[in-house]
Design a protein around this motif. Structure first.
Motif, PDB file in Angstrom:
ATOM      1  N   GLN A  81       0.922  -0.935  -0.063  1.00  0.00           N
ATOM      2  CA  GLN A  81       0.193   0.192   0.113  1.00  0.00           C
ATOM      3  C   GLN A  81       0.872   1.193  -0.120  1.00  0.00           C
ATOM      4  N   ALA A  82       0.383   2.247  -0.602  1.00  0.00           N
ATOM      5  CA  ALA A  82       1.190   3.406  -0.592  1.00  0.00           C
ATOM      6  C   ALA A  82       0.217   4.858  -0.419  1.00  0.00           C
ATOM      7  N   SER A  83       0.660   5.915   0.169  1.00  0.00           N
ATOM      8  CA  SER A  83      -0.477   6.994   0.183  1.00  0.00           C
ATOM      9  C   SER A  83       0.540   8.303   0.060  1.00  0.00           C
ATOM     10  N   TYR A  84       0.206   9.113  -0.350  1.00  0.00           N
ATOM     11  CA  TYR A  84       0.795  10.424  -0.688  1.00  0.00           C
ATOM     12  C   TYR A  84      -0.406  11.604  -0.227  1.00  0.00           C
ATOM     13  N   TYR A  85      -0.032  12.631   0.509  1.00  0.00           N
ATOM     14  CA  TYR A  85      -0.796  13.723   0.874  1.00  0.00           C
ATOM     15  C   TYR A  85      -0.030  15.177   0.637  1.00  0.00           C
ATOM     16  N   ASN A  86      -0.510  16.028   0.437  1.00  0.00           N
ATOM     17  CA  ASN A  86       0.081  17.194   0.071  1.00  0.00           C
ATOM     18  C   ASN A  86      -1.061  18.558   0.288  1.00  0.00           C
ATOM     19  N   GLY A  87      -1.095  19.138   1.182  1.00  0.00           N
ATOM     20  CA  GLY A  87      -1.978  20.239   1.537  1.00  0.00           C
ATOM     21  C   GLY A  87      -3.329  19.465   1.396  1.00  0.00           C
ATOM     22  N   PRO A  88      -4.413  19.910   0.555  1.00  0.00           N
ATOM     23  CA  PRO A  88      -5.635  19.359   0.536  1.00  0.00           C
ATOM     24  C   PRO A  88      -6.030  17.961  -0.182  1.00  0.00           C
ATOM     25  N   PHE A  89      -4.950  17.695  -0.895  1.00  0.00           N
ATOM     26  CA  PHE A  89      -4.813  16.524  -1.813  1.00  0.00           C
ATOM     27  C   PHE A  89      -4.389  15.336  -1.222  1.00  0.00           C
ATOM     28  N   GLY A  90      -5.250  14.141  -1.414  1.00  0.00           N
ATOM     29  CA  GLY A  90      -4.823  12.905  -0.773  1.00  0.00           C
ATOM     30  C   GLY A  90      -4.711  11.889  -2.137  1.00  0.00           C
ATOM     31  N   LEU A  91      -3.852  11.004  -1.774  1.00  0.00           N
ATOM     32  CA  LEU A  91      -4.096   9.780  -2.755  1.00  0.00           C
ATOM     33  C   LEU A  91      -3.525   8.504  -2.081  1.00  0.00           C
ATOM     34  N   ILE A  92      -4.232   7.696  -2.223  1.00  0.00           N
ATOM     35  CA  ILE A  92      -3.954   6.189  -1.799  1.00  0.00           C
ATOM     36  C   ILE A  92      -4.221   5.343  -2.633  1.00  0.00           C
ATOM     37  N   THR A  93      -3.146   4.271  -2.610  1.00  0.00           N
ATOM     38  CA  THR A  93      -3.234   3.033  -3.869  1.00  0.00           C
ATOM     39  C   THR A  93      -2.854   1.841  -3.077  1.00  0.00           C
ATOM     40  N   GLU A  94      -3.632   0.675  -3.201  1.00  0.00           N
ATOM     41  CA  GLU A  94      -3.235  -0.601  -2.593  1.00  0.00           C
ATOM     42  C   GLU A  94      -3.306  -1.731  -3.851  1.00  0.00           C
ATOM     43  N   TYR A  95      -2.496  -2.928  -3.568  1.00  0.00           N
ATOM     44  CA  TYR A  95      -2.700  -3.852  -4.325  1.00  0.00           C
ATOM     45  C   TYR A  95      -2.695  -5.172  -3.384  1.00  0.00           C
ATOM     46  N   ALA A  96      -3.516  -6.114  -4.074  1.00  0.00           N
ATOM     47  CA  ALA A  96      -3.470  -7.355  -3.131  1.00  0.00           C
ATOM     48  C   ALA A  96      -3.508  -8.759  -3.858  1.00  0.00           C
ATOM     49  N   GLN A  97      -2.521  -9.541  -3.796  1.00  0.00           N
ATOM     50  CA  GLN A  97      -2.502 -10.857  -4.494  1.00  0.00           C
ATOM     51  C   GLN A  97      -2.597 -12.034  -3.424  1.00  0.00           C
ATOM     52  N   VAL A  98      -3.334 -12.960  -4.032  1.00  0.00           N
ATOM     53  CA  VAL A  98      -3.519 -14.010  -3.021  1.00  0.00           C
ATOM     54  C   VAL A  98      -3.157 -15.441  -3.934  1.00  0.00           C
ATOM     55  N   ASN A  99      -2.408 -16.141  -3.456  1.00  0.00           N
ATOM     56  CA  ASN A  99      -2.265 -17.613  -4.281  1.00  0.00           C
ATOM     57  C   ASN A  99      -2.744 -18.474  -3.007  1.00  0.00           C
ATOM     58  N   GLN A 100      -3.736 -19.370  -3.805  1.00  0.00           N
ATOM     59  CA  GLN A 100      -4.150 -20.401  -2.772  1.00  0.00           C
ATOM     60  C   GLN A 100      -3.963 -21.952  -3.670  1.00  0.00           C
ATOM     61  N   ASP A 101      -3.812 -22.983  -2.799  1.00  0.00           N
ATOM     62  CA  ASP A 101      -3.795 -24.395  -3.471  1.00  0.00           C
ATOM     63  C   ASP A 101      -5.185 -24.639  -2.852  1.00  0.00           C
ATOM     64  N   VAL A 102      -5.922 -25.133  -4.054  1.00  0.00           N
ATOM     65  CA  VAL A 102      -7.176 -25.549  -3.998  1.00  0.00           C
ATOM     66  C   VAL A 102      -7.444 -27.134  -4.408  1.00  0.00           C
ATOM     67  N   SER A 103      -8.437 -27.835  -4.107  1.00  0.00           N
ATOM     68  CA  SER A 103      -8.974 -29.406  -4.586  1.00  0.00           C
ATOM     69  C   SER A 103     -10.272 -29.152  -4.605  1.00  0.00           C
ATOM     70  N   LEU A 104     -10.694 -30.295  -5.475  1.00  0.00           N
ATOM     71  CA  LEU A 104     -12.196 -30.516  -5.611  1.00  0.00           C
ATOM     72  C   LEU A 104     -12.626 -31.667  -4.641  1.00  0.00           C
ATOM     73  N   LEU A 105     -13.970 -31.402  -4.125  1.00  0.00           N
ATOM     74  CA  LEU A 105     -14.555 -32.831  -3.357  1.00  0.00           C
ATOM     75  C   LEU A 105     -15.182 -33.594  -4.201  1.00  0.00           C
ATOM     76  N   THR A 106     -15.154 -34.890  -3.945  1.00  0.00           N
ATOM     77  CA  THR A 106     -15.999 -35.796  -4.535  1.00  0.00           C
ATOM     78  C   THR A 106     -17.308 -35.751  -3.970  1.00  0.00           C
ATOM     79  N   SER A 107     -17.312 -35.915  -2.752  1.00  0.00           N
ATOM     80  CA  SER A 107     -18.802 -36.149  -2.146  1.00  0.00           C
ATOM     81  C   SER A 107     -18.312 -36.081  -0.612  1.00  0.00           C
ATOM     82  N   THR A 108     -19.620 -35.826   0.194  1.00  0.00           N
ATOM     83  CA  THR A 108     -19.456 -35.957   1.645  1.00  0.00           C
ATOM     84  C   THR A 108     -20.213 -37.304   2.036  1.00  0.00           C
TER      85      THR A 108
END
Length: 196
Positions: free
Chosen positions: A14-41
């Protein structure tokens, strides 16, 4: 019928910048997830994982938001301190701020494909006809800071989607080309916030 099955790694700068009355914020998110499928319960609700269906999915999202205080206060990550609090008797109107934001989320295309990565119609991790592959949102609004502890916000937001609106009377085809996009979502949001 998908479930988390292995490592999850999150990366969120995340990054932010403020100068007087002006503001800026930016964010990035990445998620890596291992998944599998179910056959049944089974009758005793034990989870049975389908063999050879483990896959790593990578999703990302980001936003950029800007703000500008019309009444000349200094913008800050910690909040806004009006030059004059709202007070009808003394003629104070608090602080007024214009805000805008653009954001999007993008799901890994493999989320909607089978393990081989070739078909959208069988053994997928999510159904492309029910879940959108991406969403893009822009928002504009105004904030009124009555004092350092009270704020009224009014925002208009519109989101467009890629996929997620079904296929009518047929099923998803193997290429996913018959999926319709979900209708745009439009929202007008108002909020009164008190913070101490």
């Amino acid at each position: 019928a998908a479930l988390a099955d292995g490592k999850r790694v999150r990366f969120t700068p995340q990054a932010s910048y403020y100068n007087g009355p002006f503001g800026l914020i930016t964010e990035y998110a990445q998620v890596n997830q291992d998944v599998s499928l179910l056959t049944s319960t089974t009758s005793n609700t034990a989870t049975v994982i389908k063999s050879n269906t483990n896959k790593k999915l990578s999703h990302d999202a980001w936003q950029i938001a800007v703000s500008y205080l019309l009444t000349g206060e200094d913008a800050s990550f910690k909040g806004v301190k009006p030059k004059t609090d709202f007070d009808l008797d003394k003629g104070g109107w608090g602080a007024w701020e214009l805000v805008a934001r653009y954001s999007e989320i993008n799901l890994d295309d493999d989320t909607f494909k089978n393990k081989a990565g070739t078909s959208y119609d069988t053994d997928t991790y999510a159904n492309l006809s029910e879940s959108a592959k991406s969403a893009k949102t822009w928002t504009a609004g105004v904030n009124w800071y009555l004092n350092t502890n009270a704020k009224i916000a009014l925002n208009y937001s519109q989101t467009s989607f890629d996929g997620g609106a079904g296929v009518g009377t047929t099923t998803v085809n193997s290429t996913g080309s018959n999926i319709r996009d979900r209708e745009d979502e439009k929202a007008l949001l108002a909020r009164f916030q008190v913070a101490f």
